[in-house]
Design an enzyme around this catalytic site. Structure first.
Site, PDB file in Angstrom:
ATOM      1  N   SER A   1       4.969   6.886  -0.377  1.00 25.68           N
ATOM      2  CA  SER A   1       6.080   7.835  -0.469  1.00 25.68           C
ATOM      3  C   SER A   1       7.211   7.283  -1.328  1.00 25.68           C
ATOM      4  O   SER A   1       7.273   6.090  -1.639  1.00 25.68           O
ATOM      5  CB  SER A   1       6.613   8.160   0.922  1.00 25.68           C
ATOM      6  OG  SER A   1       7.195   6.998   1.510  1.00 25.68           O
ATOM      7  N   HIS A   2       8.141   8.178  -1.658  1.00 32.37           N
ATOM      8  CA  HIS A   2       9.292   7.812  -2.485  1.00 32.37           C
ATOM      9  C   HIS A   2      10.066   6.644  -1.894  1.00 32.37           C
ATOM     10  O   HIS A   2      10.412   5.683  -2.585  1.00 32.37           O
ATOM     11  CB  HIS A   2      10.210   9.029  -2.635  1.00 32.37           C
ATOM     12  CG  HIS A   2      11.625   8.681  -2.977  1.00 32.37           C
ATOM     13  ND1 HIS A   2      12.618   8.559  -2.014  1.00 32.37           N
ATOM     14  CD2 HIS A   2      12.218   8.385  -4.155  1.00 32.37           C
ATOM     15  CE1 HIS A   2      13.744   8.220  -2.596  1.00 32.37           C
ATOM     16  NE2 HIS A   2      13.540   8.108  -3.886  1.00 32.37           N
ATOM     17  N   ALA A   3      10.371   6.713  -0.595  1.00 29.90           N
ATOM     18  CA  ALA A   3      11.183   5.665   0.029  1.00 29.90           C
ATOM     19  C   ALA A   3      10.509   4.306  -0.098  1.00 29.90           C
ATOM     20  O   ALA A   3      11.160   3.301  -0.407  1.00 29.90           O
ATOM     21  CB  ALA A   3      11.433   6.002   1.499  1.00 29.90           C
TER      22      ALA A   3
END
Length: 412
Positions: free
Chosen positions: A367-369
């Site tokens: 994911s982005h995070a």
């Protein structure tokens, strides 16, 4: 003015579209589309004092670009190109930024620029193009460039815009290639996997075999309804089963290896499946190595003072927990805090330059995070159930992003 999607020139098509062009030319399944080239952006902003505007904040520059105009000739070209890729009755497209500094090996700029889904017709596409241009000057994008380069005023990037037929995904996700292949997926459009808004199903493929599979927590899905992208509940039966069969997982892994060979080096690949057909939506270099995959239980440990989740970014850090429910809480975050939240999206990226570690309740390793945390060397633990209620605001916590353990070490 418009450029064919098969033009694999980063200076013209930007960092997102140019690799897709190489894949398309090699016969890989890339949705049909076209590119509004960087020259269109440069002409639109030529008379704007962006350097002056940025002194008053990123929003001032962004608002300037949002008011930029597309020439009637360009809008007419867009209309004709839309007919070619969606048919005379008109269909829905995805409009994605493709900046020249985007998706390069030393910084992916993951999620920093905007994407618009469910767009239809030349007028809506023109608005989305302006939105992509303006996102180059959003607070998150400017903050990201400042951290990467140290001087946001030096050689600001240009951006192309990629317009593609929207894939109405039944299942979508991300795969990372490397020594082993990691795949994460969930039902519906893939934005929830990329954005960490769902804890996806995951697989590890090693030596052409599925070595590990884990069912995630995927109780909602994202789908297009008209020009809106809406959230829907996932039926219980679909929540409790893997969203991909092993043969599909191995097919995706083979595509990943082919993309890795074509583009050179490990790749971060976004993909979608509609009506049984796999489509490649994006490919970019992996910018930081993944933590070693392991099967760790999630939840509260027996000692009642620690939680476990998915190791998202390696490292060890401690600090006061700062529970953040949304942008209204950003002002409460102080240097050295441990960010505790349900999930993050690109608008949260400026916080990553302030906090000591990140803990989320949802999200996957791809994911982005997780990607941005690894780029910045920030310890992160993902998919920790009830972290926002279990970790009191202000209490001292220790975050081990290598093992996935979060330990409550002191009170407020």
């Amino acid at each position: 003015m418009l450029t064919d999607l098969a033009v694999a020139d980063r200076a013209t098509s930007g960092g997102k579209a140019a690799p897709l062009a190489r894949l398309l030319l090699s016969g890989l399944p890339v949705p049909p589309g076209f590119v509004v080239p960087t020259r269109a952006y440069q002409e639109a902003v030529a008379g704007l004092d962006l350097t002056g505007a940025i002194r008053h904040g990123a929003d001032a520059a962004r608002l300037l670009v949002e008011r930029a105009t597309l020439s009637p000739a360009l809008v007419d070209e867009i209309s004709r190109a839309l007919t070619r890729i969606t048919g005379p009755s008109g269909g829905y497209v995805a409009v994605r930024s493709s900046a020249t500094n985007e998706d390069v090996a030393d910084a992916a700029a993951a999620g920093q620029h905007d994407t618009f889904l469910g767009v239809r017709g030349p007028d809506q596409v023109a608005d989305a193009v302006r939105g992509c241009w303006a996102s180059l000057w959003s607070e998150r994008a400017v903050a990201y460039r400042r951290r990467q380069a140290g001087d946001v005023h030096a050689d600001p990037p240009a951006t192309a815009v990629l317009v593609q037929r929207l894939v109405e995904a039944d299942v979508a996700g991300v795969l990372f290639t490397g020594r082993t292949i990691r795949i994460e997926a969930s039902w519906g459009l893939g934005e929830r996997v990329v954005g960490g808004q769902v804890t996806p199903d995951s697989w590890v493929v090693s030596d052409n075999a599925v070595a590990r599979r884990v069912i995630g927590v995927k109780d909602t899905r994202m789908d297009r309804v008209g020009t809106q992208v809406v959230m829907r509940e996932v039926p219980t039966a679909d929540r409790e089963r893997l969203c991909l069969a092993d043969d599909v997982v191995l097919h995706l892994a083979r595509l990943g290896r082919e993309i890795e060979d074509l583009l050179g080096g490990p790749q971060d690949v976004e993909w979608a499946i509609a009506d049984g057909r796999v489509w490649i939506l994006q490919a970019r270099p992996v910018t930081a190595a993944l933590p070693t995959a392991r099967a760790a239980p999630s939840g509260r440990a027996p000692d009642n003072n620690s939680l476990t989740g998915t190791p998202g970014s390696p490292g060890l850090a401690a600090g006061p927990a700062r529970v953040v429910r949304g942008p209204d809480d950003f002002a409460e975050v102080r240097p050295g805090d441990v960010l505790v939240c349900r999930t993050t999206d690109p608008a949260w990226t400026p916080l990553f330059g302030v906090v000591a570690a990140v803990v989320t309740e949802t999200g996957g390793l791809l994911s982005h995070a997780a990607i941005v945390a690894r780029e910045l060397g920030l310890p992160a633990v993902l998919a920790v159930p009830d972290a926002m209620t279990t970790l009191p605001d202000g209490a001292t916590v220790e975050v081990d992003g290598s093992t996935g353990r979060v330990v409550l070490t002191g009170g407020q």
